[in-house]
Design an enzyme around this catalytic site. Structure first.
Site, PDB file in Angstrom:
ATOM      1  N   GLU A 270      24.605  33.421  -9.769  1.00  0.00           N
ATOM      2  CA  GLU A 270      25.512  32.266  -9.632  1.00  0.00           C
ATOM      3  C   GLU A 270      26.369  32.411  -8.379  1.00  0.00           C
ATOM      4  O   GLU A 270      26.650  31.427  -7.694  1.00  0.00           O
ATOM      5  CB  GLU A 270      26.409  32.122 -10.869  1.00  0.00           C
ATOM      6  CG  GLU A 270      25.656  31.800 -12.149  1.00  0.00           C
ATOM      7  CD  GLU A 270      24.728  30.606 -12.022  1.00  0.00           C
ATOM      8  OE1 GLU A 270      25.146  29.565 -11.505  1.00  0.00           O
ATOM      9  OE2 GLU A 270      23.549  30.728 -12.423  1.00  0.00           O
ATOM     10  N   TRP A 273      24.260  31.333  -5.629  1.00  0.00           N
ATOM     11  CA  TRP A 273      24.238  29.845  -5.550  1.00  0.00           C
ATOM     12  C   TRP A 273      25.423  29.361  -4.723  1.00  0.00           C
ATOM     13  O   TRP A 273      25.329  28.438  -3.928  1.00  0.00           O
ATOM     14  CB  TRP A 273      24.350  29.216  -6.949  1.00  0.00           C
ATOM     15  CG  TRP A 273      23.047  28.862  -7.598  1.00  0.00           C
ATOM     16  CD1 TRP A 273      22.515  29.486  -8.686  1.00  0.00           C
ATOM     17  CD2 TRP A 273      22.137  27.802  -7.241  1.00  0.00           C
ATOM     18  NE1 TRP A 273      21.320  28.872  -9.012  1.00  0.00           N
ATOM     19  CE2 TRP A 273      21.068  27.844  -8.152  1.00  0.00           C
ATOM     20  CE3 TRP A 273      22.122  26.820  -6.251  1.00  0.00           C
ATOM     21  CZ2 TRP A 273      19.997  26.953  -8.104  1.00  0.00           C
ATOM     22  CZ3 TRP A 273      21.057  25.929  -6.183  1.00  0.00           C
ATOM     23  CH2 TRP A 273      20.008  26.005  -7.109  1.00  0.00           C
ATOM     24  N   TRP A 301      21.589   1.169  -6.557  1.00  0.00           N
ATOM     25  CA  TRP A 301      22.164   1.579  -7.841  1.00  0.00           C
ATOM     26  C   TRP A 301      22.499   0.351  -8.679  1.00  0.00           C
ATOM     27  O   TRP A 301      23.148  -0.573  -8.189  1.00  0.00           O
ATOM     28  CB  TRP A 301      23.403   2.444  -7.597  1.00  0.00           C
ATOM     29  CG  TRP A 301      23.059   3.697  -6.829  1.00  0.00           C
ATOM     30  CD1 TRP A 301      23.087   3.874  -5.479  1.00  0.00           C
ATOM     31  CD2 TRP A 301      22.578   4.933  -7.379  1.00  0.00           C
ATOM     32  NE1 TRP A 301      22.672   5.148  -5.150  1.00  0.00           N
ATOM     33  CE2 TRP A 301      22.363   5.822  -6.301  1.00  0.00           C
ATOM     34  CE3 TRP A 301      22.318   5.394  -8.675  1.00  0.00           C
ATOM     35  CZ2 TRP A 301      21.887   7.126  -6.477  1.00  0.00           C
ATOM     36  CZ3 TRP A 301      21.861   6.694  -8.850  1.00  0.00           C
ATOM     37  CH2 TRP A 301      21.643   7.538  -7.766  1.00  0.00           C
ATOM     38  N   ASN A 336      30.037  24.417 -16.945  1.00  0.00           N
ATOM     39  CA  ASN A 336      28.903  24.074 -16.071  1.00  0.00           C
ATOM     40  C   ASN A 336      27.831  23.235 -16.775  1.00  0.00           C
ATOM     41  O   ASN A 336      27.330  22.257 -16.225  1.00  0.00           O
ATOM     42  CB  ASN A 336      28.278  25.353 -15.505  1.00  0.00           C
ATOM     43  CG  ASN A 336      27.119  25.045 -14.591  1.00  0.00           C
ATOM     44  OD1 ASN A 336      27.274  24.343 -13.591  1.00  0.00           O
ATOM     45  ND2 ASN A 336      25.930  25.518 -14.945  1.00  0.00           N
ATOM     46  N   TRP A 354      25.705   8.731  -7.168  1.00  0.00           N
ATOM     47  CA  TRP A 354      26.296  10.068  -7.355  1.00  0.00           C
ATOM     48  C   TRP A 354      27.627  10.234  -6.628  1.00  0.00           C
ATOM     49  O   TRP A 354      28.493  11.000  -7.038  1.00  0.00           O
ATOM     50  CB  TRP A 354      25.308  11.161  -6.929  1.00  0.00           C
ATOM     51  CG  TRP A 354      24.858  11.109  -5.490  1.00  0.00           C
ATOM     52  CD1 TRP A 354      23.761  10.481  -4.993  1.00  0.00           C
ATOM     53  CD2 TRP A 354      25.501  11.710  -4.346  1.00  0.00           C
ATOM     54  NE1 TRP A 354      23.666  10.648  -3.622  1.00  0.00           N
ATOM     55  CE2 TRP A 354      24.720  11.405  -3.198  1.00  0.00           C
ATOM     56  CE3 TRP A 354      26.656  12.486  -4.168  1.00  0.00           C
ATOM     57  CZ2 TRP A 354      25.057  11.828  -1.909  1.00  0.00           C
ATOM     58  CZ3 TRP A 354      26.985  12.918  -2.887  1.00  0.00           C
ATOM     59  CH2 TRP A 354      26.195  12.581  -1.778  1.00  0.00           C
ATOM     60  N   TRP A 377      26.296  17.667  -7.659  1.00  0.00           N
ATOM     61  CA  TRP A 377      26.022  16.228  -7.821  1.00  0.00           C
ATOM     62  C   TRP A 377      24.667  15.857  -7.232  1.00  0.00           C
ATOM     63  O   TRP A 377      23.908  15.080  -7.824  1.00  0.00           O
ATOM     64  CB  TRP A 377      27.145  15.378  -7.220  1.00  0.00           C
ATOM     65  CG  TRP A 377      28.240  15.215  -8.238  1.00  0.00           C
ATOM     66  CD1 TRP A 377      29.370  15.978  -8.355  1.00  0.00           C
ATOM     67  CD2 TRP A 377      28.259  14.294  -9.334  1.00  0.00           C
ATOM     68  NE1 TRP A 377      30.098  15.577  -9.450  1.00  0.00           N
ATOM     69  CE2 TRP A 377      29.442  14.537 -10.070  1.00  0.00           C
ATOM     70  CE3 TRP A 377      27.405  13.280  -9.772  1.00  0.00           C
ATOM     71  CZ2 TRP A 377      29.784  13.801 -11.215  1.00  0.00           C
ATOM     72  CZ3 TRP A 377      27.746  12.546 -10.911  1.00  0.00           C
ATOM     73  CH2 TRP A 377      28.916  12.810 -11.613  1.00  0.00           C
TER      74      TRP A 377
HETATM   75  C1  LIG Z   1      28.069  18.230 -10.949  1.00  0.00           C
HETATM   76  C2  LIG Z   1      28.607  19.615 -10.694  1.00  0.00           C
HETATM   77  C3  LIG Z   1      29.777  19.783  -9.969  1.00  0.00           C
HETATM   78  C4  LIG Z   1      30.275  21.063  -9.714  1.00  0.00           C
HETATM   79  N1  LIG Z   1      31.434  21.193  -8.991  1.00  0.00           N
HETATM   80  C5  LIG Z   1      31.915  22.424  -8.694  1.00  0.00           C
HETATM   81  C6  LIG Z   1      33.104  22.580  -7.941  1.00  0.00           C
HETATM   82  O1  LIG Z   1      33.707  21.614  -7.470  1.00  0.00           O
HETATM   83  N2  LIG Z   1      33.558  23.851  -7.724  1.00  0.00           N
HETATM   84  C7  LIG Z   1      32.903  24.945  -8.204  1.00  0.00           C
HETATM   85  O2  LIG Z   1      33.365  26.072  -7.984  1.00  0.00           O
HETATM   86  N3  LIG Z   1      31.768  24.823  -8.887  1.00  0.00           N
HETATM   87  C8  LIG Z   1      31.260  23.609  -9.175  1.00  0.00           C
HETATM   88  N4  LIG Z   1      30.119  23.489  -9.919  1.00  0.00           N
HETATM   89  C9  LIG Z   1      29.398  24.715 -10.326  1.00  0.00           C
HETATM   90  C10 LIG Z   1      29.813  25.303 -11.701  1.00  0.00           C
HETATM   91  O3  LIG Z   1      29.831  24.307 -12.660  1.00  0.00           O
HETATM   92  C11 LIG Z   1      31.166  26.011 -11.662  1.00  0.00           C
HETATM   93  O4  LIG Z   1      31.223  26.910 -10.587  1.00  0.00           O
HETATM   94  C12 LIG Z   1      31.406  26.791 -12.954  1.00  0.00           C
HETATM   95  O5  LIG Z   1      31.376  25.936 -14.058  1.00  0.00           O
HETATM   96  C13 LIG Z   1      32.763  27.496 -12.882  1.00  0.00           C
HETATM   97  O6  LIG Z   1      33.017  28.195 -14.054  1.00  0.00           O
HETATM   98  P1  LIG Z   1      33.117  29.783 -14.066  1.00  0.00           P
HETATM   99  O7  LIG Z   1      34.051  30.240 -13.014  1.00  0.00           O
HETATM  100  O8  LIG Z   1      33.412  30.191 -15.461  1.00  0.00           O
HETATM  101  O9  LIG Z   1      31.649  30.182 -13.627  1.00  0.00           O
HETATM  102  P2  LIG Z   1      30.747  31.460 -13.892  1.00  0.00           P
HETATM  103  O10 LIG Z   1      29.606  31.025 -14.708  1.00  0.00           O
HETATM  104  O11 LIG Z   1      31.532  32.613 -14.361  1.00  0.00           O
HETATM  105  O12 LIG Z   1      30.160  31.761 -12.427  1.00  0.00           O
HETATM  106  C14 LIG Z   1      30.847  32.633 -11.508  1.00  0.00           C
HETATM  107  C15 LIG Z   1      31.115  31.918 -10.215  1.00  0.00           C
HETATM  108  O13 LIG Z   1      29.893  31.572  -9.569  1.00  0.00           O
HETATM  109  C16 LIG Z   1      30.064  30.350  -8.853  1.00  0.00           C
HETATM  110  N5  LIG Z   1      29.117  29.370  -9.387  1.00  0.00           N
HETATM  111  C17 LIG Z   1      28.645  29.281 -10.639  1.00  0.00           C
HETATM  112  N6  LIG Z   1      27.741  28.279 -10.743  1.00  0.00           N
HETATM  113  C18 LIG Z   1      27.660  27.723  -9.520  1.00  0.00           C
HETATM  114  C19 LIG Z   1      26.917  26.647  -8.975  1.00  0.00           C
HETATM  115  N7  LIG Z   1      26.037  25.945  -9.711  1.00  0.00           N
HETATM  116  N8  LIG Z   1      27.104  26.323  -7.679  1.00  0.00           N
HETATM  117  C20 LIG Z   1      27.950  27.021  -6.903  1.00  0.00           C
HETATM  118  N9  LIG Z   1      28.689  28.057  -7.364  1.00  0.00           N
HETATM  119  C21 LIG Z   1      28.542  28.396  -8.648  1.00  0.00           C
HETATM  120  C22 LIG Z   1      31.498  29.886  -9.086  1.00  0.00           C
HETATM  121  O14 LIG Z   1      32.283  30.320  -7.998  1.00  0.00           O
HETATM  122  C23 LIG Z   1      31.869  30.608 -10.365  1.00  0.00           C
HETATM  123  O15 LIG Z   1      33.240  30.837 -10.499  1.00  0.00           O
HETATM  124  C24 LIG Z   1      29.582  22.207 -10.186  1.00  0.00           C
HETATM  125  C25 LIG Z   1      28.399  22.027 -10.908  1.00  0.00           C
HETATM  126  C26 LIG Z   1      27.926  20.758 -11.164  1.00  0.00           C
HETATM  127  C27 LIG Z   1      26.643  20.592 -11.950  1.00  0.00           C
END
Ligand SMILES: Cc1cc2nc3c(=O)[nH]c(=O)nc-3n(C[C@H](O)[C@H](O)[C@H](O)COP(=O)(O)OP(=O)(O)OC[C@H]3O[C@@H](n4cnc5c(N)ncnc54)[C@H](O)[C@@H]3O)c2cc1C
Length: 460
Positions: A270, A273, A301, A336, A354, A377
């Site tokens: 993650e 990512w 749309w 997420n 979107w 998105w």
């Molecule tokens: C539509 C959509 C919008 C999102 N918008 C954001 C946003 O504005 N900011 C954001 O930080 N994340 C975003 N995410 C990714 C993800 O949902 C969040 O990072 C995550 O939910 C944060 O929770 P956590 O810190 O407990 O994550 P954990 O599951 O603990 O993951 C650890 C870290 O990995 C990174 N990470 C995890 N998943 C992703 C991902 N898919 N893409 C990029 N980095 C990721 C984050 O920095 C996160 O804190 C988005 C995902 C979707 C589907």
């Protein structure tokens, strides 16, 4: 030589690349600018993110004061404020960490130009990502557009470094000593910047970030199994901290590699990512406004403003979607799995562009990050670089059954369904639960409309 470390999304005094470099020269002043260009655009003048930043700055200033220094805080545009601070403190060089967002790049260019006119140097450093765009390339020297090969190359490079992640040591003894009359502990900055304090579900500051990390480390090994269930505290909740840099990405990677488990490897993925989306935004800045795959901008749309409003307010009649949106509106946070469900639902069932959902998330999310949000998105709408295929449409009912089987999460946010059984809760009967909205669209019918709407892509 006198140096300035200008902190922006790196609100910490440890493992900070720019700060460590500035301190090598010594006599370092640390400054933060409440950027008018950003703050003026925030509609909600009780924005929780401002509170988070404020709390982080208070903690940071306390640490600086222990070392005989203090945080310099200003409100205005950075191209005016940074040169002013330099003049006031007779600074020779400004150190800062890179930010890959289009606005930030333009801002830094302008600040560099203005500093040049007063004879001050400017240098920025890699800090918020592990690898930058030129560091992870395909065999032919191009940037990756698909995640899995990017991740494999990322890991290959990482292993080649013997997985050693050196810390950028910050020798705080070398800070500039002065007494600050505009001290953030004493001056109430909220009215000066036009905001009000609001409680945030997650407090700011490095100490809070490490508490979360410590707690997460206890269950990191179960991350792979638990991370998809919104009612289970299976993820780290560190996103807002990494967004504002109260913790370093290296701190998080060190934690991941110190644990040898499948959960830890999944968590590391993650974080990769995150690097991937930062790199994609850096190399394809047009995605801020346009689809990564440009043919997706031919879609007409079909959705309505009325349905968009219902989605925003959590009254679509689809319980998992409504629970997620109500949680976002109240706390600024969303799991997420739920982000994927509500984004897919808005684009592919409500048939809404979107960009509208992306903008709404940008206003509401505590952890809003342009690269990750845009990536999420565009993944959900299928227009992104490594997105799900356009004909893959999440079924909100089965997603709900799978990831919130007992309806625990739904019941927390949709009290109208408090008495629904675990069978009823995912698709409640309108007669039994008349106080809960009926579905504003038919999932089955709009799934078909969605495929027709997206059919322009095949033609393109
Ligand atoms: C539509 C959509 C919008 C999102 N918008 C954001 C946003 O504005 N900011 C954001 O930080 N994340 C975003 N995410 C990714 C993800 O949902 C969040 O990072 C995550 O939910 C944060 O929770 P956590 O810190 O407990 O994550 P954990 O599951 O603990 O993951 C650890 C870290 O990995 C990174 N990470 C995890 N998943 C992703 C991902 N898919 N893409 C990029 N980095 C990721 C984050 O920095 C996160 O804190 C988005 C995902 C979707 C589907």
């Amino acid at each position: 030589m006198k140096t300035l470390c200008w902190i922006r999304r790196d609100l910490r005094l440890h493992d900070n690349h720019a700060l460590s470099q500035a301190l090598k020269f010594g006599d370092t002043v640390v400054a933060f600018v409440f950027d008018q260009n950003i703050l003026d655009k925030l509609k909600n003048k009780s924005d929780k993110r401002v509170t988070f930043i404020y709390e982080s700055l208070l903690e940071l200033d306390k640490e600086l004061q222990k070392k005989g220094s203090s945080l310099v805080v200003r409100y205005g545009t950075p191209d005016e404020e940074i040169p002013e601070i330099c003049k006031e403190f007779k600074i020779n060089k400004v150190f800062t960490n890179k930010d890959y967002e289009p606005y930030a790049k333009k801002r830094d260019e302008l600040v560099t130009k203005k500093l040049k006119t007063i004879g001050v140097e400017f240098e920025s450093f890699k800090d918020s990502v592990f690898f930058e765009k030129q560091e992870v390339l395909t065999g032919s020297g191009a940037v990756y557009k698909v995640f899995t090969p990017y991740k494999n190359k990322w890991l290959e490079k990482f292993e080649a470094q013997d997985k050693v992640i050196p810390e950028f040591k910050c020798d705080l003894k070398k800070l500039h000593h002065f007494s600050n009359k505009q001290n953030i502990q004493e001056v109430d900055w909220y009215p000066l910047i036009g905001f009000k304090k609001d409680s945030s579900p997650l407090s700011g500051g490095t100490s809070q970030a490490f508490k979360l990390l410590e707690n997460f480390e206890k269950h990191m090994s179960r991350y792979k199994e638990e991370r998809d269930f919104p009612a289970v505290p299976g993820t780290s909740n560190l996103s807002v901290h990494i967004r504002f840099g109260t913790i370093s990405l290296r701190d998080m990677i060190r934690a991941a590699i110190s644990k040898k488990s499948e959960g830890a490897s999944t968590w590391l993925s993650e974080l990769i990512w995150r690097d991937f989306y930062q790199m994609i935004l850096d190399t394809h800045p047009y995605i801020e406004k346009e689809s990564f795959k440009r043919e997706y901008d031919q879609i007409k749309w079909l959705g309505s403003d009325e349905h968009f409003q219902a989605w925003c307010e959590g009254r679509t009649g689809f319980p998992i979607v409504d629970a997620a949106m109500r949680c976002l509106n109240e706390t600024g946070m969303m799991h997420n799995r739920l982000r994927m469900i509500v984004a897919s639902f808005m684009c592919k069932i409500l048939l809404i562009d979107w960009r509208k959902g992306e903008k709404y998330f940008a206003e509401k999310l505590l952890d809003f990050d342009l690269a990750a949000n845009n990536g999420g998105w565009q993944w959900s709408s299928s227009s992104g670089c490594d997105a799900q295929p356009y004909f893959r449409i999440f079924n909100p009912y089965t997603q709900s059954e799978k990831f919130d089987a007992q309806g625990e999460f739904i019941k927390k946010w949709v009290p109208e369904l408090a008495n629904a059984s675990s069978k009823e809760i995912h698709r409640p009967d309108g007669l039994l639960f008349s106080h809960y909205p009926r579905p504003i669209v038919s999932y089955e019918a709009n799934r078909v409309r969605c495929l027709e709407m997206y059919s322009v892509i095949k033609k393109a």
